[in-house]
Motif scaffolding. Sequence first.
Motif, mmCIF file in Angstrom:
data_model
loop_
_atom_site.group_PDB
_atom_site.id
_atom_site.type_symbol
_atom_site.label_atom_id
_atom_site.label_comp_id
_atom_site.label_asym_id
_atom_site.label_seq_id
_atom_site.Cartn_x
_atom_site.Cartn_y
_atom_site.Cartn_z
ATOM 1 N N ARG A 61 0.807 -1.218 0.000
ATOM 2 C CA ARG A 61 0.000 0.000 0.000
ATOM 3 C C ARG A 61 0.847 1.279 0.000
ATOM 4 N N HIS A 62 2.115 1.222 0.406
ATOM 5 C CA HIS A 62 2.966 2.410 0.503
ATOM 6 C C HIS A 62 2.250 3.519 1.289
ATOM 7 N N PRO A 63 1.883 3.260 2.536
ATOM 8 C CA PRO A 63 1.052 4.203 3.286
ATOM 9 C C PRO A 63 1.641 5.600 3.429
ATOM 10 N N ALA A 64 2.929 5.706 3.681
ATOM 11 C CA ALA A 64 3.506 7.037 3.884
ATOM 12 C C ALA A 64 3.357 7.895 2.629
ATOM 13 N N GLU A 65 3.657 7.294 1.478
ATOM 14 C CA GLU A 65 3.560 8.026 0.222
ATOM 15 C C GLU A 65 2.115 8.387 -0.106
ATOM 16 N N LEU A 66 1.190 7.456 0.182
ATOM 17 C CA LEU A 66 -0.208 7.718 -0.149
ATOM 18 C C LEU A 66 -0.832 8.748 0.778
ATOM 19 N N VAL A 67 -0.484 8.709 2.054
ATOM 20 C CA VAL A 67 -0.999 9.721 2.976
ATOM 21 C C VAL A 67 -0.494 11.104 2.556
ATOM 22 N N ALA A 68 0.777 11.191 2.176
ATOM 23 C CA ALA A 68 1.322 12.471 1.708
ATOM 24 C C ALA A 68 0.587 12.937 0.449
ATOM 25 N N PHE A 69 0.308 12.008 -0.449
ATOM 26 C CA PHE A 69 -0.396 12.328 -1.693
ATOM 27 C C PHE A 69 -1.813 12.819 -1.405
ATOM 28 N N SER A 70 -2.441 12.261 -0.390
ATOM 29 C CA SER A 70 -3.829 12.619 -0.065
ATOM 30 C C SER A 70 -3.976 14.068 0.378
ATOM 31 N N GLY A 71 -2.933 14.612 0.976
ATOM 32 C CA GLY A 71 -3.003 15.979 1.481
ATOM 33 C C GLY A 71 -3.672 16.103 2.835
ATOM 34 N N VAL A 72 -4.009 14.978 3.469
ATOM 35 C CA VAL A 72 -4.647 15.017 4.788
ATOM 36 C C VAL A 72 -3.687 15.621 5.806
ATOM 37 N N ILE A 91 -3.588 11.617 12.301
ATOM 38 C CA ILE A 91 -3.076 12.757 11.539
ATOM 39 C C ILE A 91 -3.996 13.960 11.714
ATOM 40 N N VAL A 92 -5.306 13.754 11.588
ATOM 41 C CA VAL A 92 -6.221 14.892 11.750
ATOM 42 C C VAL A 92 -6.311 15.320 13.205
ATOM 43 N N GLY A 93 -6.093 14.387 14.106
ATOM 44 C CA GLY A 93 -6.011 14.713 15.527
ATOM 45 C C GLY A 93 -7.337 15.058 16.178
ATOM 46 N N ALA A 94 -7.243 15.577 17.380
ATOM 47 C CA ALA A 94 -8.435 15.854 18.196
ATOM 48 C C ALA A 94 -9.335 16.917 17.581
ATOM 49 N N LYS A 95 -8.767 17.809 16.803
ATOM 50 C CA LYS A 95 -9.562 18.873 16.186
ATOM 51 C C LYS A 95 -10.107 18.457 14.822
ATOM 52 N N GLY A 96 -9.740 17.279 14.363
ATOM 53 C CA GLY A 96 -10.207 16.792 13.082
ATOM 54 C C GLY A 96 -11.245 15.694 13.234
ATOM 55 N N LYS A 97 -11.706 15.183 12.102
ATOM 56 C CA LYS A 97 -12.752 14.163 12.102
ATOM 57 C C LYS A 97 -12.578 13.276 10.868
ATOM 58 N N VAL A 98 -12.775 11.966 11.066
ATOM 59 C CA VAL A 98 -12.754 11.020 9.956
ATOM 60 C C VAL A 98 -14.099 10.312 9.904
ATOM 61 N N TYR A 99 -14.767 10.403 8.770
ATOM 62 C CA TYR A 99 -16.006 9.671 8.552
ATOM 63 C C TYR A 99 -15.710 8.440 7.706
ATOM 64 N N ALA A 100 -15.983 7.270 8.257
ATOM 65 C CA ALA A 100 -15.835 6.017 7.515
ATOM 66 C C ALA A 100 -17.176 5.739 6.863
ATOM 67 N N TYR A 101 -17.279 6.055 5.575
ATOM 68 C CA TYR A 101 -18.567 6.038 4.884
ATOM 69 C C TYR A 101 -18.782 4.756 4.096
ATOM 70 N N SER A 104 0.206 10.187 -9.517
ATOM 71 C CA SER A 104 1.406 9.548 -8.995
ATOM 72 C C SER A 104 1.512 8.132 -9.554
ATOM 73 N N SER A 105 2.761 7.685 -9.768
ATOM 74 C CA SER A 105 3.023 6.333 -10.261
ATOM 75 C C SER A 105 3.583 5.433 -9.158
ATOM 76 N N VAL A 106 3.410 5.834 -7.900
ATOM 77 C CA VAL A 106 3.952 5.064 -6.779
ATOM 78 C C VAL A 106 3.468 3.616 -6.805
ATOM 79 N N LEU A 107 2.216 3.407 -7.204
ATOM 80 C CA LEU A 107 1.642 2.066 -7.208
ATOM 81 C C LEU A 107 1.583 1.456 -8.612
ATOM 82 N N ALA A 108 2.246 2.075 -9.562
ATOM 83 C CA ALA A 108 2.240 1.553 -10.930
ATOM 84 C C ALA A 108 3.078 0.278 -11.019
#
Length: 211
Positions: free
Chosen positions: A2-13, A36-46, A174-178
């Motif tokens: 999944r290359h999580p570090a690269e994908l999280v950076a790509f997401s801009g979160v 990453i979003v922390g206490a002031k942020g919110k993640v909705y798992a939709y 991005s071609s990280v997962l190509a």
Amino acid sequence: MRHPAELVAFSGVKAGDTVMDVWPGGGYWSRLFSPIVGAKGKVYAYVPAEIAEFKSDPVKIAKAIGTEPGYGNVEGISDPLAQPPPEHMFNTFDVIWTFENYHDFHDSFMKGASVDGFNQAVFKLLKPGGYYVIVDHAAAKGQGLNHTEDLHRIDPDTVKAEVEKAGFVLDKESSVLANTSDDHSLKIFDPAVKGKTDRFMLRFKKPANAK
């Protein structure tokens, strides 16, 4: 991989963001975005309501994430895929993300849900300047939607056309997962390519002057 570090950076979160993880599955990305979003942020798992009755009980899985220690800012939600969002949610989200699921929006088990309607809903939900990030398994160029159901692949050019139709602009690729050794002819679950398919990463932006 999944290359999580690269994908999280790509997401801009970033810290303080409000994020939607569309079709979260087991919650891998929701759990990554949460600290990453922390206490002031919110993640909705939709979870799209069209898949709520799957044997795996995806709604229960999504709602359980927020009960785990350290993930209290994650909320599991479920509505029909293209249901118009309530006005009070307009311009609320910083990032809307979906990983390896966009192709499924076109499949028959989605009961005729409108992908165009969903993309329009995403546009309304995002803040001006917000990101819509799509990562998926690539189909051969020119194949469009021909293999969304049998091979679980989609042509990235088709995704671009559909999303841009809703008003988005392509901000980054991005071609990280190509994987050039994947000839796009096998189902993504085939042992020869499982976990190492050729995947594309697209980040679209809602124009800063959009409403």
